[in-house]
Design a protein around this motif. Structure first.
Motif, PDB file in Angstrom:
ATOM      1  N   ILE A  33       0.793  -1.240   0.000  1.00  9.32           N
ATOM      2  CA  ILE A  33       0.000   0.000   0.000  1.00  9.32           C
ATOM      3  C   ILE A  33       0.822   1.286   0.000  1.00  9.32           C
ATOM      4  N   ASP A  34       2.134   1.181   0.024  1.00  9.90           N
ATOM      5  CA  ASP A  34       2.946   2.390   0.179  1.00  9.90           C
ATOM      6  C   ASP A  34       2.853   3.336  -1.017  1.00  9.90           C
ATOM      7  N   HIS A  35       2.376   2.840  -2.146  1.00  7.64           N
ATOM      8  CA  HIS A  35       2.287   3.680  -3.353  1.00  7.64           C
ATOM      9  C   HIS A  35       1.073   4.597  -3.349  1.00  7.64           C
ATOM     10  N   PHE A  36       0.140   4.374  -2.415  1.00  4.83           N
ATOM     11  CA  PHE A  36      -1.052   5.213  -2.394  1.00  4.83           C
ATOM     12  C   PHE A  36      -0.717   6.616  -1.878  1.00  4.83           C
ATOM     13  N   PRO A  37      -1.342   7.645  -2.451  1.00 12.16           N
ATOM     14  CA  PRO A  37      -1.093   9.008  -1.976  1.00 12.16           C
ATOM     15  C   PRO A  37      -1.737   9.255  -0.616  1.00 12.16           C
ATOM     16  N   ASP A  38      -1.348  10.333   0.014  1.00 14.45           N
ATOM     17  CA  ASP A  38      -1.919  10.739   1.294  1.00 14.45           C
ATOM     18  C   ASP A  38      -3.425  10.968   1.101  1.00 14.45           C
ATOM     19  N   PRO A  39      -4.273  10.233   1.842  1.00 14.18           N
ATOM     20  CA  PRO A  39      -5.718  10.399   1.660  1.00 14.18           C
ATOM     21  C   PRO A  39      -6.237  11.766   2.107  1.00 14.18           C
ATOM     22  N   ASP A  40      -5.439  12.491   2.888  1.00 14.54           N
ATOM     23  CA  ASP A  40      -5.860  13.817   3.336  1.00 14.54           C
ATOM     24  C   ASP A  40      -5.609  14.893   2.275  1.00 14.54           C
ATOM     25  N   LYS A  41      -4.911  14.509   1.213  1.00 14.62           N
ATOM     26  CA  LYS A  41      -4.685  15.428   0.103  1.00 14.62           C
ATOM     27  C   LYS A  41      -5.547  15.010  -1.084  1.00 14.62           C
ATOM     28  N   GLU A  42      -5.812  15.941  -1.956  1.00 17.53           N
ATOM     29  CA  GLU A  42      -6.691  15.666  -3.096  1.00 17.53           C
ATOM     30  C   GLU A  42      -6.117  14.535  -3.943  1.00 17.53           C
ATOM     31  N   ASN A  43      -6.980  13.577  -4.276  1.00 20.69           N
ATOM     32  CA  ASN A  43      -6.566  12.451  -5.114  1.00 20.69           C
ATOM     33  C   ASN A  43      -7.797  11.873  -5.796  1.00 20.69           C
ATOM     34  N   ASN A  44      -7.567  11.013  -6.779  1.00 21.96           N
ATOM     35  CA  ASN A  44      -8.688  10.410  -7.505  1.00 21.96           C
ATOM     36  C   ASN A  44      -8.740   8.892  -7.313  1.00 21.96           C
ATOM     37  N   ILE A  45      -8.248   8.439  -6.158  1.00 23.76           N
ATOM     38  CA  ILE A  45      -8.244   7.003  -5.854  1.00 23.76           C
ATOM     39  C   ILE A  45      -9.611   6.596  -5.308  1.00 23.76           C
ATOM     40  N   LEU A  46     -10.186   5.529  -5.858  1.00 23.28           N
ATOM     41  CA  LEU A  46     -11.486   5.036  -5.412  1.00 23.28           C
ATOM     42  C   LEU A  46     -11.450   4.627  -3.938  1.00 23.28           C
ATOM     43  N   ASN A  47     -12.446   5.052  -3.180  1.00 21.38           N
ATOM     44  CA  ASN A  47     -12.629   4.621  -1.783  1.00 21.38           C
ATOM     45  C   ASN A  47     -11.424   4.937  -0.882  1.00 21.38           C
ATOM     46  N   HIS A  48     -10.657   5.951  -1.236  1.00 25.89           N
ATOM     47  CA  HIS A  48      -9.449   6.256  -0.465  1.00 25.89           C
ATOM     48  C   HIS A  48      -9.783   7.233   0.667  1.00 25.89           C
ATOM     49  N   ILE A  49     -10.651   6.794   1.556  1.00 26.00           N
ATOM     50  CA  ILE A  49     -11.057   7.560   2.734  1.00 26.00           C
ATOM     51  C   ILE A  49     -10.940   6.646   3.949  1.00 26.00           C
ATOM     52  N   TYR A  50     -10.812   7.237   5.131  1.00 19.55           N
ATOM     53  CA  TYR A  50     -10.576   6.389   6.296  1.00 19.55           C
ATOM     54  C   TYR A  50     -11.428   6.804   7.489  1.00 19.55           C
ATOM     55  N   SER A  51     -11.604   5.840   8.369  1.00 20.85           N
ATOM     56  CA  SER A  51     -12.356   6.056   9.596  1.00 20.85           C
ATOM     57  C   SER A  51     -11.606   6.998  10.528  1.00 20.85           C
ATOM     58  N   ALA A  52     -12.351   7.889  11.173  1.00 23.07           N
ATOM     59  CA  ALA A  52     -11.759   8.817  12.143  1.00 23.07           C
ATOM     60  C   ALA A  52     -11.579   8.167  13.508  1.00 23.07           C
ATOM     61  N   TYR A  53     -11.927   6.887  13.604  1.00 21.64           N
ATOM     62  CA  TYR A  53     -11.778   6.165  14.873  1.00 21.64           C
ATOM     63  C   TYR A  53     -10.324   6.255  15.332  1.00 21.64           C
ATOM     64  N   LYS A  54     -10.107   6.836  16.494  1.00 16.05           N
ATOM     65  CA  LYS A  54      -8.774   7.195  16.969  1.00 16.05           C
ATOM     66  C   LYS A  54      -7.848   5.980  17.115  1.00 16.05           C
ATOM     67  N   VAL A  55      -6.593   6.180  16.758  1.00 16.49           N
ATOM     68  CA  VAL A  55      -5.584   5.125  16.931  1.00 16.49           C
ATOM     69  C   VAL A  55      -5.064   5.186  18.367  1.00 16.49           C
ATOM     70  N   GLU A  56      -5.403   4.167  19.123  1.00 17.03           N
ATOM     71  CA  GLU A  56      -4.903   4.031  20.494  1.00 17.03           C
ATOM     72  C   GLU A  56      -4.384   2.614  20.633  1.00 17.03           C
ATOM     73  N   TYR A  57      -3.110   2.486  20.917  1.00 16.61           N
ATOM     74  CA  TYR A  57      -2.511   1.157  20.961  1.00 16.61           C
ATOM     75  C   TYR A  57      -2.822   0.450  22.271  1.00 16.61           C
ATOM     76  N   ARG A  58      -3.435  -0.710  22.127  1.00 15.43           N
ATOM     77  CA  ARG A  58      -3.712  -1.595  23.258  1.00 15.43           C
ATOM     78  C   ARG A  58      -3.447  -3.015  22.789  1.00 15.43           C
ATOM     79  N   ASN A  59      -3.237  -3.923  23.704  1.00 14.99           N
ATOM     80  CA  ASN A  59      -2.976  -5.320  23.336  1.00 14.99           C
ATOM     81  C   ASN A  59      -4.294  -6.018  23.024  1.00 14.99           C
ATOM     82  N   PHE A  60      -4.893  -5.574  21.931  1.00 14.65           N
ATOM     83  CA  PHE A  60      -6.209  -6.083  21.549  1.00 14.65           C
ATOM     84  C   PHE A  60      -6.323  -5.994  20.037  1.00 14.65           C
TER      85      PHE A  60
END
Length: 311
Positions: A194-221
């Motif tokens: 997936i490293d070739h994909f552009p930053d989804p926060d910048k304008e792009n024309n990639i299909l479905n290139h949006i992400y959940s705002a669910y916060k990243v919190e690291y837990r052993n789960f």
């Protein structure tokens, strides 16, 4: 080969089988978004309906039946009531389709946990059911990373072959193409995928290139552990996070979750495959899918068998 697909979802398994040269002639799922995705990308042969409303006798004849049945009703492992358990209506439909339509082969996909239900009694009963229906049945635990999928996804693949086909026409389970270490090529890392994909926060024309705002919190789960860029992704999830949303895998940059498109690439969907529905629905469709790359390897084996049969 001609294939009937049950519990098709967005069509990861079907797409791989089709890419290998097979034909899915009839498919079904109850999820409207998944069916819309399937129709847009694969074909109109899918029926959106509760499978309990479908008369098996009306299904077309096929060489293969495929699908992944839920296994809630196996948890008590009452071997005398497996088919009768109300929670096993979907398993019963899959089983009855095999028994009535008598395809040459069937392919069933399930979670790893099915092997340990009832201390192993549930899978024994499933195999016994299919053998009673006239099938040589094998149970295979697969790590998708061993087949070039950038994900350590473990799933059970049950293969059935009609007993009258004889020893000459035998389904050979695909051999691994990759390994964690050894002579085979190394597992494909998530960064490679997936490293070739552009930053989804910048304008792009990639299909479905949006992400959940669910916060990243690291837990052993599950779904909250760090993602190592140099290893395959953890299993892409389909279940909710307890608040109705889907818990997407954290991106290895630690700043956000994987986009829908990135998640789909981890599941080896083509980049022009468009998912339909809400963000949560799209994540769920992807998490429920069989990786397309692995499905194609199963499809290649079906094509080999068809050619041998027609020699």
């Amino acid at each position: 080969m001609k294939i009937i697909s049950l519990f098709s979802g967005a069509g990861g398994l079907d797409l791989g089988l089709i890419q290998a040269g097979n034909t899915v002639i009839w498919a079904n799922d109850i999820d409207k978004d998944a069916v819309a995705t399937y129709k847009e990308n694969i074909g109109d042969h899918i029926v959106c309906d509760d499978i309990k409303n479908i008369d098996i006798s009306t299904l077309p004849d096929a060489d293969v039946v495929v699908g992944g049945f839920p296994c809630q009703g196996f948890s008590q492992a009452n071997r005398l009531r497996t088919l009768e358990d109300d929670r096993n209506q979907l398993y019963r439909f899959f089983y009855n389709t095999i028994k009535i339509k008598q395809p040459k082969f069937f392919i069933a996909e399930n979670v790893k946990g099915i092997l340990s239900l009832g201390k192993g009694e549930a899978i024994k009963q499933i195999v016994a059911d299919f053998e009673a229906a006239g099938y040589i049945t094998s149970v295979n635990l697969v790590n998708m990373a061993n087949y070039g999928v950038p994900q350590t996804r473990q799933r059970v693949i049950i293969i059935g072959q009609r007993v009258d086909l004889g020893k000459e026409l035998r389904f050979i389970f695909p051999q691994p193409t990759h390994s964690k270490s050894g002579e085979l090529p190394k597992w494909v890392s998530i960064k490679e995928a997936i490293d070739h994909f552009p930053d989804p926060d910048k304008e792009n024309n990639i299909l479905n290139h949006i992400y959940s705002a669910y916060k990243v919190e690291y837990r052993n789960f599950t779904g909250h552990r760090k993602t190592d860029p140099d290893k395959p992704s953890p299993t892409v999830l389909a279940r909710g996070n307890g608040k109705g949303g889907v818990c997407a895998i954290p991106h290895y940059n630690g700043k956000r979750r994987l986009t829908i498109r990135e998640s789909a690439s981890v599941q080896t969907f083509p980049e022009d495959f468009h998912f339909v529905g809400t963000m949560n629905s799209c994540y769920r469709q992807i998490g429920n899918a069989v990786p397309v790359l692995f499905a194609r390897k199963l499809g290649d084996e079906l094509m080999r068998l068809e050619k041998e049969e027609n020699v």
